[in-house]
Structures are given as structure tokens and as C-alpha cells.
Design a protein around this motif. Structure first.
Motif, PDB file in Angstrom:
ATOM      1  N   SER A  77      -5.004   6.181   1.112  1.00  0.00           N
ATOM      2  CA  SER A  77      -4.890   4.739   0.864  1.00  0.00           C
ATOM      3  C   SER A  77      -5.746   3.940   1.831  1.00  0.00           C
ATOM      4  O   SER A  77      -6.259   2.859   1.469  1.00  0.00           O
ATOM      5  CB  SER A  77      -3.434   4.298   0.986  1.00  0.00           C
ATOM      6  OG  SER A  77      -2.645   4.920  -0.013  1.00  0.00           O
ATOM      7  N   ILE A 106       0.853  -1.186   0.000  1.00  0.00           N
ATOM      8  CA  ILE A 106       0.000   0.000   0.000  1.00  0.00           C
ATOM      9  C   ILE A 106       0.892   1.241   0.000  1.00  0.00           C
ATOM     10  O   ILE A 106       1.856   1.343   0.773  1.00  0.00           O
ATOM     11  CB  ILE A 106      -0.928  -0.010   1.233  1.00  0.00           C
ATOM     12  CG1 ILE A 106      -1.756  -1.304   1.241  1.00  0.00           C
ATOM     13  CG2 ILE A 106      -1.839   1.204   1.225  1.00  0.00           C
ATOM     14  CD1 ILE A 106      -2.626  -1.456   2.478  1.00  0.00           C
ATOM     15  N   ASP A 107       0.551   2.169  -0.874  1.00  0.00           N
ATOM     16  CA  ASP A 107       1.308   3.409  -0.998  1.00  0.00           C
ATOM     17  C   ASP A 107       1.178   4.227   0.277  1.00  0.00           C
ATOM     18  O   ASP A 107       0.070   4.536   0.723  1.00  0.00           O
ATOM     19  CB  ASP A 107       0.792   4.211  -2.197  1.00  0.00           C
ATOM     20  CG  ASP A 107       1.683   5.405  -2.519  1.00  0.00           C
ATOM     21  OD1 ASP A 107       2.827   5.437  -2.026  1.00  0.00           O
ATOM     22  OD2 ASP A 107       1.232   6.297  -3.260  1.00  0.00           O
TER      23      ASP A 107
END
Length: 557
Positions: free
Chosen positions: A90, A37-38
Motif C-alpha cells: 500500500s 489505506i489497507d
């Protein structure tokens, strides 16, 4: 919440042990462990018997608290802020509770090369707990020291937005930051384009016309100067007259006032000479030839004036030589000299006594050693009438052995005293030393012994000695950073790829020194033992330090 650090191979992990009372959000835990996940630190979940651990891979990253310490530029600040906003967005995409994010500088980790930040997501169910995100950004803005070498208008823009917005919007704030970053990039790009462009010079009219026959150098200079600066001959003549009256030399207009360019100017110059004045307006004796000074030559330069100036200079030099030798130039008077020459019309034996023309006391002290020395080296007939010096005053003079002086120095201003070389006179006059003896190599404290106190004998000047090249690295900051990211560290290791971008810090706390490994890939060793990342390890004088495979030695003095 308590975290520990763990090193496994080349990786460094931030470890959280799940307690018995912790309620784990299994959905959020599955999202962060199974997806990249960014904006969120990569996460692992491990279990040993009944113990459960959540591990976060923070290798080669430093905490945002350390990253934003010291002087911070725009790139660092925007990198951290934009990364935090991306992490918040996110959580919405992956259906993670935003309250699981640890939004504090100690648990945000930054890549010092890219300035990208990652947040720690702790998937625990929390009741009635929320983070004030605008206040988090405000605290950073008010506690950060910004770089004053760049335009800091962006600081005011961010603070105004945070203070004026009643409802905080992640998207709006991110857009503001992206616009600020884009403006910075556009300015840099425009500067680069402007620097690469070459100015286009239009073709002048003279280039398009047919070439003209060549003119003499003087006429060509005259035409160019008149066309560019002075359209008429009258203006040109008036400017030269103004320069002569004010005695001001303009460097870019020296070539304008050439005497043979205008016959009227030549007549005017000749008239000035006949009336007894030179070009600068000062009085000179009336002669058949004009007196040319250096100022007049520079103001009205020509080949003829240069020849006149050099000829007159040679005549003045010959006149001085003739005066020294007792001769005289035709039409000139012989100057009187009490040291070597006789006054015209007076016999040498009736030369005035030195006592009658002796200057004041400082000059007398300077002249006495010269007379004493001259009597011992010059013919006795030349100074037969000089009074002998007392014995007490002759002793200091015997320690100095100057060179014999034959000629009189007319610039000393001391009548009746032998001359002194200009260099010696100038040095002794500046120092205020007239006839005193100076002992070379001995100061005012010669033979004295300085006793060192305890504070002087133990002055602490910490430094690292790099073993490879014997380089001495001064530790001149409370927190001294070592690594291979030039824009971030204080000592840049450029020739060793095994060293991390931010490898270790050396901390000075009240003259007690500690080393901290900042999550390096190849670790840090103290006296051969690997130290734990993010844990302060005390070092002392003579401690051996290894960063990856690079050896150093620590010294305190």
C-alpha cells in the motif's frame, strides 16, 4: 520514539508528539490522514498551540506481540504476515516512503476476531534507515510456539523460502502465503463435501431377482453362512473341528457350529460323550447323557443343548442342597462334613475332634471367633466337644456381632470350621484382617491435630468472582485473557455484548497481580475508576473490577 495512550469516549488512541527536531514528511502525512489505506492504522493529526500530535485509532485491537504469544495456529500467523505484506504494497500505491512503517510487533495491531493486522505509519523523514523485512519474518518464525494439533508443514515451507531466496520479493512471498492459506481452505472444504456425501450402494443381484419361498430359520442361517464364508460343507465341518480342538470361541462364528445342522456332527458328539470326554476335550464321567458345560453350550449352541445344560445345572444345584440337608442324590456319594453332618458308617459322637484337623495359624485365628459365637447361638449338643477359649482371646471377639451362620461354606478351604458368608470372607481376606475389630469412622491419625505452617495458611489461589452469577474464574495462567472472542481469550463472556473481543488481561508476576485494558471499547474500571489502556494497574485481594458494565471481584485466596 515514545508513544502514549489516550482514551476519548469509546476510542483508544496511540499518540505520538512531534518533537521540535522531527522532520515531518507532509506528503505521507496527508496520505494517511485523508485516506483509508489497507493495512495501515487510521491516523489523525491534531495541533494545540505549538504542540502537534499524530494519533492512531487502535480501538478494539491488541498488539501483535501479545497476539502471537502462547500457542499460535496457522490462521493467526498467516493473518499477520499477509497483512504486513499488504501494508508494504500500500505504501507504494500511495507514494509513501516504506521506511515510515514501524515494522515491529509492539506497533502492529491486530483484530483478534479476523486476524487482520494494521501497521503504524510514522511520517518522518529518515536518513539511511531501512528495515530488514526477511529478518523480521524469520525472528517471528523462530520465536513462536506453533500449535502441534494441526499440520505444521507450512512452517518449514516459510522458513525454507526465507533462507533460500537471495533477493526478497514481497509479491512472491505473498503468493506463497496465499497458496498455503488456499490449501488449508481447500482441505477444509473437501472434508465438508465428503462429510455431506452419502455412499451409493449398488443394488445387489438378490434384490433384482424374484423372491424365493421362505425357508426355516435354521436352514436359512445355514445357507447364508455357507454362501458368504464357506463354499463347501467339508470346509464348514473342518472349521468346527478346529475350533473344538483349540477351545477358541469366535464371536462372529458362534452360529456356525449348530449340532443338528449336520447328522455327522451329532454322531461325533455322541461318540465323545460315550468315550468319557465332553466337547471341550476335558474328562467327564461316562453317563447315558452327555455332560454339557457352559463352554460347550456356547461353542455348540442349540435348543436341545440349552435344555440339557439347564437340566444338568438344576441337578447339580439339587445335589448341593441335598448334601447340605444330609441327603444324597441317587447314584451319588454323601460328602463328609465336620460341622453339621455325620460321616457315613460313623456315629455322630465319634466325630473327629476339631484339634486334629485344625489348619495353620491364620485360619485358626479366623475360626476361633466363629466357634465362640456359634457356641452362644447354636444348640450345645452340636459343638459339645469344642474346647473353651481362653478369656483373653474372647474379649476382642465380643466387640463384633456377626449374624448367625447355619450352613457350611465349602469354598473356604478350612476343614472343621463353621462357614462364613462369601461377602464377609472376601472382604476380610483382601484386607488381611482375620478376626480383628475395625472401628468405623476413625483413621490412623484420629485425634491428631495438624499444625498449619505459614506457607500452608497463605496459599495463593487467585480467582475472579463474577457478580452476576457468582461464577468462580480460576486465574491459572501468567497472562489471563478475558473477552468475547472464544478462539482467543481464556475466559469467554458470551452473554454481554458490551464487553470487547479482547477486553482485558490479568497478569501474574511473582504473585503480584496487575490488570491491563487491551484497548477495549467500553473501558475497564478498578474500584470505580477507569484505567488507562495498555497500562498495568495493580490489583489486590478484594479489588472490584468492572469490564464495561460487567462486575467482578478479585480474590487471592
Amino acid at each position: 520514539m515514545s508513544f502514549t495512550y489516550e482514551n476519548q469516549g469509546n476510542n483508544t488512541y496511540l499518540v505520538y508528539k512531534i518533537g521540535a527536531s522531527d522532520n515531518v514528511d507532509t506528503m505521507s502525512l496527508g496520505m494517511i490522514t485523508n485516506n483509508k489505506i489497507d493495512g495501515i492504522v487510521p491516523t489523525l493529526f491534531t495541533q494545540s498551540d505549538t504542540d502537534r500530535f499524530i494519533k492512531y485509532n487502535i480501538s478494539a485491537k491488541v498488539s501483535a506481540k501479545e497476539f502471537l504469544s502462547g500457542v499460535v495456529n496457522k490462521k493467526r500467523l498467516l493473518g499477520v504476515f499477509i497483512s504486513v505484506l499488504k501494508a508494504i504494497k500500500s505504501t507504494e500505491e500511495y507514494m509513501i516512503d516504506a521506511r515510515s512503517l514501524l515494522i515491529d510487533l509492539e506497533h502492529i495491531y491486530v483484530d483478534v476476531s479476523k486476524c487482520d493486522a494494521m501497521l503504524v505509519c510514522l511520517p518522518l523523514v529518515r536518513q539511511n534507515e531501512s528495515v530488514n523485512i526477511p529478518m523480521f519474518f524469520k525472528q517471528i518464525m523462530f520465536s513462536t510456539q506453533f500449535d502441534q494439533n494441526e499440520n505444521c508443514d507450512y512452517v518449514a515451507q516459510i522458513i525454507n523460502y526465507l533462507n533460500s531466496t537471495p533477493v526478497f520479493s514481497v509479491d512472491a512471498f505473498e503468493k506463497l502465503l496465499m497458496d498455503i492459506d488456499a490449501d488449508n481452505l481447500n482441505i477444509a472444504a473437501s472434508k465438508a463435501v465428503v462429510g455431506q456425501q452419502k455412499p451409493v450402494q449398488p443394488q445387489s443381484q438378490s434384490q433384482s431377482q424374484q423372491p424365493k419361498p421362505m425357508q426355516p430359520a435354521m436352514n436359512q442361517l445355514k445357507n447364508e453362512q455357507v454362501q458368504t464364508n464357506m463354499p463347501s460343507q467339508g470346509k464348514m465341518q473342518s472349521q468346527r473341528e478346529t475350533q473344538s480342538a483349540n477351545n477358541v470361541v469366535q464371536p462372529n462364528q458362534v452360529n456356525f457350529a449348530v449340532p443338528n445342522m449336520n447328522p455327522q456332527n451329532q454322531n461325533r458328539i455322541n461318540n465323545n460323550v460315550q468315550m468319557g470326554t465332553n466337547i471341550s476335550g476335558t474328562y467327564v464321567e461316562t453317563t447315558s447323557e452327555k455332560q454339557m458345560s457352559m463352554f460347550g453350550l456356547l461353542t455348540h449352541y442349540s435348543k436341545e443343548n440349552k435344555q440339557i445344560y439347564e437340566r444338568q445345572k438344576a441337578q447339580r444345584k439339587a445335589q448341593k442342597e441335598a448334601e447340605k440337608n444330609g441327603a444324597a442324590m441317587p447314584g451319588q456319594n454323601v460328602k463328609a462334613s465336620n460341622a453339621s453332618f455325620a460321616i457315613p458308617g460313623q456315629p455322630p459322637q465319634q466325630r473327629p475332634q476339631p484339634q486334629t484337623v485344625m489348619p495353620q495359624q491364620p485360619q485358626q485365628q479366623f475360626a476361633q471367633p466363629q466357634r465362640q459365637f456359634t457356641q452362644s447361638n447354636q444348640p450345645q449338643s452340636q459343638f459339645a466337644q469344642l474346647q473353651p477359649m481362653p478369656q483373653a482371646q474372647q474379649k476382642p471377639v465380643q466387640q463384633v456381632q456377626p449374624q448367625p451362620v447355619q450352613n457350611q461354606n465349602t469354598n473356604t478351604g478350612m476343614t472343621g470350621n463353621p462357614s462364613v458368608p462369601p461377602q464377609i470372607l472376601e472382604n476380610m481376606t483382601k484386607a488381611g484382617n482375620f478376626g480383628e475389630t475395625t472401628v468405623l469412622g476413625v483413621g490412623s491419625e484420629a485425634g491428631e491435630t495438624t499444625v498449619l505452617g505459614a506457607s500452608q495458611a497463605q496459599i495463593i489461589k487467585p480467582y475472579l468472582l463474577r457478580i452476576k452469577n457468582n461464577e468462580r474464574i480460576e486465574l491459572n495462567k501468567p497472562v489471563f485473557r478475558i473477552g468475547k472472542e472464544r478462539s482467543y481469550v481464556d475466559y469467554f463472556v458470551s452473554d454481554n455484548t458490551a464487553v470487547s473481543r479482547s477486553h482485558a488481561n490479568i497478569i501474574n508476576r511473582d504473585n503480584d497481580f496487575y490488570i491491563v485494558d487491551t484497548n477495549s471499547t467500553n473501558h475497564t474500571y478498578v474500584n470505580g475508576s477507569m484505567i488507562q489502556s495498555n497500562v498495568e494497574t495493580k490489583i489486590e485481594h478484594g479489588t472490584k473490577i468492572r469490564l464495561a458494565n460487567e462486575d467482578f471481584e478479585f480474590f487471592m485466596y
